[in-house]
Write a protein that holds these residues in place. Sequence first.
Motif: not given
Length: 264
Positions: A138-150, A171-178
């Motif tokens: 969740t922590e990482k997902a929230l960072e990624l959502l911020a990265q994609v402006g969501l 895109i955030a979902r794909a990035l979540a897998m590093d």
Amino acid sequence: MAQTTPQGVDRGQPLVHAVNVTKAFHGTEVLKGIDMDVHRGEVVVLLGPSGSGKTTFLRCINQLETIDGGRIWVDGDLMGYEDRGGTLHRLTDKRIAAQRRDIGMCFQRFNLFPHKTVLENVIEAPRQVKGVSKGAATEKALELLAQVGLEDKPAAYPAQLSGGQQQRVAIARALAMDPKLMLFDEPTSALDPELVGEVLKVMRDLAQGGMTMIVVTHEMGFAREVADRVVFMDAGVVVEEGPPAQVIGNPQHNRTRAFLSRMR
Ligand code: ADP
């Protein structure tokens, strides 16, 4: 030793090394011996008319298609096969799934889970596939959502979002897998024109952050500004490749010129 160019491209061992890749459907060869190297940090845009094999090539890299001939290595790993004394043996589905884990892919259609929230969509694969704890995912997902402006949308459902927002979630979902590598297959073609820019901006930021990317797109502005290299394919072969200023600005082949003239 790794040598990094001013653009941040590492000219050491390529991340993607494809040699003489062939693929046929029902006896028709759609990839006729593709050779392609993509270096770490490099952004390669694949251009070409519809049916030239661009999607098929991406799907072969990601093992969504089995190649008929040639070899593809990603980060030194031979994709889909094990080479035992020069003879190739197909890997088990489990090992292929493990290889695919490091490659992110975004499609024209984003295919989010409609009954899951944005946050649930993004944490799904890290949780299920990698066994990441809910808190860390969740922590990482929230960072990624911020990265994609969501950053304000974790609780929304896909149907409540615009196409551009849904693609940014994808895109955030794909990035979540590093991922080591991101493949984009016409990520903006299904979007209303006014939503294309927000998705391209996320992709541009990702490129600037050093992500290695192969992008199939007809967005010539993106190709000119973001690609380190443009590869023009037609009828299952690479016709020409080079920096965007060269391939788009001064194409050498008639087929490239004809294609580009239709784009303008
Ligand atoms: P592009 O991405 O450049 O438009 P594609 O890779 O989608 O090209 O398609 C290349 C060719 O392969 C096309 O003629 C297409 O119809 C054919 N093709 C792609 N996937 C399949 C499939 N699963 N079965 C049969 N033919 C296919």
